[in-house]
Design a protein around this motif. Structure first.
Motif, PDB file in Angstrom:
ATOM      1  N   VAL A 118       1.091  -1.200   0.058  1.00  0.00           N
ATOM      2  CA  VAL A 118       0.100  -0.115   0.125  1.00  0.00           C
ATOM      3  C   VAL A 118       0.878   1.104  -0.033  1.00  0.00           C
ATOM      4  O   VAL A 118       0.471   2.432  -0.581  1.00  0.00           O
ATOM      5  CB  VAL A 118      -0.844   0.072   1.270  1.00  0.00           C
ATOM      6  CG1 VAL A 118      -1.738   1.123   1.354  1.00  0.00           C
ATOM      7  CG2 VAL A 118      -2.087  -1.171   1.126  1.00  0.00           C
ATOM      8  N   ALA A 119       1.971   1.168   0.840  1.00  0.00           N
ATOM      9  CA  ALA A 119       2.930   2.350   0.820  1.00  0.00           C
ATOM     10  C   ALA A 119       3.529   2.587  -0.598  1.00  0.00           C
ATOM     11  O   ALA A 119       3.741   3.685  -1.158  1.00  0.00           O
ATOM     12  CB  ALA A 119       3.971   2.139   1.816  1.00  0.00           C
ATOM     13  N   LEU A 120       4.118   1.484  -1.043  1.00  0.00           N
ATOM     14  CA  LEU A 120       4.546   1.474  -2.442  1.00  0.00           C
ATOM     15  C   LEU A 120       3.679   1.980  -3.380  1.00  0.00           C
ATOM     16  O   LEU A 120       3.893   2.936  -4.337  1.00  0.00           O
ATOM     17  CB  LEU A 120       4.907   0.169  -2.903  1.00  0.00           C
ATOM     18  CG  LEU A 120       6.211  -0.475  -2.405  1.00  0.00           C
ATOM     19  CD1 LEU A 120       6.626  -1.569  -2.783  1.00  0.00           C
ATOM     20  CD2 LEU A 120       7.411   0.358  -2.713  1.00  0.00           C
ATOM     21  N   TRP A 121       2.180   1.840  -3.327  1.00  0.00           N
ATOM     22  CA  TRP A 121       1.230   2.280  -4.286  1.00  0.00           C
ATOM     23  C   TRP A 121       1.111   3.912  -4.136  1.00  0.00           C
ATOM     24  O   TRP A 121       1.012   4.699  -4.916  1.00  0.00           O
ATOM     25  CB  TRP A 121      -0.072   1.507  -4.061  1.00  0.00           C
ATOM     26  CG  TRP A 121      -1.339   2.065  -4.989  1.00  0.00           C
ATOM     27  CD1 TRP A 121      -2.085   3.103  -4.722  1.00  0.00           C
ATOM     28  CD2 TRP A 121      -1.426   1.650  -6.273  1.00  0.00           C
ATOM     29  NE1 TRP A 121      -3.101   3.058  -5.754  1.00  0.00           N
ATOM     30  CE2 TRP A 121      -2.502   2.347  -6.892  1.00  0.00           C
ATOM     31  CE3 TRP A 121      -0.838   0.757  -7.131  1.00  0.00           C
ATOM     32  CZ2 TRP A 121      -2.953   2.181  -7.936  1.00  0.00           C
ATOM     33  CZ3 TRP A 121      -1.584   0.641  -8.516  1.00  0.00           C
ATOM     34  CH2 TRP A 121      -2.610   1.355  -8.822  1.00  0.00           C
ATOM     35  N   ALA A 122       1.204   4.024  -2.829  1.00  0.00           N
ATOM     36  CA  ALA A 122       1.080   5.597  -2.449  1.00  0.00           C
ATOM     37  C   ALA A 122       1.982   6.565  -3.040  1.00  0.00           C
ATOM     38  O   ALA A 122       2.102   7.598  -3.405  1.00  0.00           O
ATOM     39  CB  ALA A 122       1.135   5.930  -1.015  1.00  0.00           C
ATOM     40  N   ALA A 123       3.550   5.656  -2.953  1.00  0.00           N
ATOM     41  CA  ALA A 123       4.761   6.511  -3.374  1.00  0.00           C
ATOM     42  C   ALA A 123       4.552   6.294  -5.393  1.00  0.00           C
ATOM     43  O   ALA A 123       5.516   6.942  -5.894  1.00  0.00           O
ATOM     44  CB  ALA A 123       5.801   5.827  -3.073  1.00  0.00           C
ATOM     45  N   LEU A 124       3.698   5.679  -5.944  1.00  0.00           N
ATOM     46  CA  LEU A 124       4.135   5.265  -7.125  1.00  0.00           C
ATOM     47  C   LEU A 124       4.011   6.421  -8.162  1.00  0.00           C
ATOM     48  O   LEU A 124       4.845   6.482  -9.105  1.00  0.00           O
ATOM     49  CB  LEU A 124       2.903   4.394  -7.735  1.00  0.00           C
ATOM     50  CG  LEU A 124       2.998   3.605  -9.130  1.00  0.00           C
ATOM     51  CD1 LEU A 124       4.336   2.567  -9.014  1.00  0.00           C
ATOM     52  CD2 LEU A 124       1.730   2.758  -9.148  1.00  0.00           C
ATOM     53  N   PRO A 125       3.214   7.405  -7.962  1.00  0.00           N
ATOM     54  CA  PRO A 125       3.414   8.722  -8.878  1.00  0.00           C
ATOM     55  C   PRO A 125       4.549   9.314  -8.672  1.00  0.00           C
ATOM     56  O   PRO A 125       5.048   9.542  -9.791  1.00  0.00           O
ATOM     57  CB  PRO A 125       2.184   9.757  -8.354  1.00  0.00           C
ATOM     58  CG  PRO A 125       1.216   8.761  -7.364  1.00  0.00           C
ATOM     59  CD  PRO A 125       2.005   7.720  -7.107  1.00  0.00           C
TER      60      PRO A 125
END
Length: 259
Positions: A118-125
């Motif tokens: 979930v944290a990686l998804w949040a940083a994906l942009p």
């Protein structure tokens, strides 16, 4: 006991994000300092409109060195309180022998702490933005709403975004993901006491990430504590109920600070 508090802001934020904590602590008799990262010293509208070129060149090490210089110039070891990446920086500063106590609120991952999905998804942009490792990047309103403040109404999300969110150096995200320049000595028993906190619903610094860091610190005999705030998101320093977070942080630091 130290009556000085140094706040360390995280990515996407200016020091203004500490305005609520600072006013509350000053009313209780603390001297509060909220230094900006190098290049983030200007008002938020100016930072939003035209970030300085040097901001893109910041690294984790340069930011932590900047705070170390400020802290060493103070007349007493302060209480250090950081949020998000600022929470990572607080841990690194304590590891350098600074501070009377430290509070890392929903901290970014230090080396050895694996970011969750979930944290990686949040940083994906950040990672999808072209050449983001060598330039400043901007957080969209949608990303702020999803990764920071999903508990706010749309109107509150827009207001918070306009007041606090600024561009940030993309490089530090790559460093955190790869563990470059983010090392702390988890076995350091000489550092000041450390409180790690997590928000139960945090999507940017997942609870299990913060708990993983806490477990690694069990190698040390220095005081280390872990606190989860139920129902809270990554924006727990300014969303409804921030007073509980602020009071818990300063009360814990006051009780455990080196004298």
């Amino acid at each position: 006991m130290s009556k000085t508090v140094v706040f360390v802001h995280g990515a996407w934020m200016s020091p203004l994000c500490w305005e609520h904590f600072s006013k509350r602590y000053e009313a209780a008799g603390y001297q509060c300092l909220a230094p900006a990262w190098p290049g983030d010293e200007r008002p938020v509208p100016e930072l939003q409109r035209a970030p300085l070129p040097e901001l893109a060149e910041l690294s984790v090490g340069k930011i932590v060195d900047h705070y170390e210089r400020i802290i060493r110039d103070l007349p007493e070891p302060p209480i250090l309180i950081g949020h998000s990446f600022g929470g990572l920086f607080v841990q690194m500063l304590l590891d350098r022998g600074l501070g009377a106590a430290g509070v890392a609120i929903d901290p970014g991952p230090s080396r050895g702490v694996i970011p969750g999905p979930v944290a990686l998804w949040a940083a994906l942009p950040v990672f999808l933005s072209p050449f983001s490792w060598r330039r400043t990047v901007r957080m969209s309103r949608k990303s702020f709403a999803w990764g920071f403040a999903q508990d706010l109404s749309p109107a509150e999300q827009h207001a918070a975004y306009d007041r606090y969110v600024v561009p940030t150096p993309g490089r530090i995200y790559y460093q955190a993901a790869l563990g470059i320049g983010t090392r702390v000595n988890y076995a350091n028993s000489d550092r000041a006491p450390l409180l790690l906190t997590a928000g139960e619903k945090d999507r940017t610094a997942e609870t299990r990430m913060v708990r993983s860091a806490y477990r690694k610190y069990q190698r040390s005999s220095a005081v280390t504590a872990f606190k989860v705030f139920p129902g809270r998101t990554h924006w727990l320093i300014a969303s409804s109920g921030w007073e509980e977070v602020a009071d818990y942080a300063i009360n814990w630091a006051r009780e455990h600070a080196r004298r």
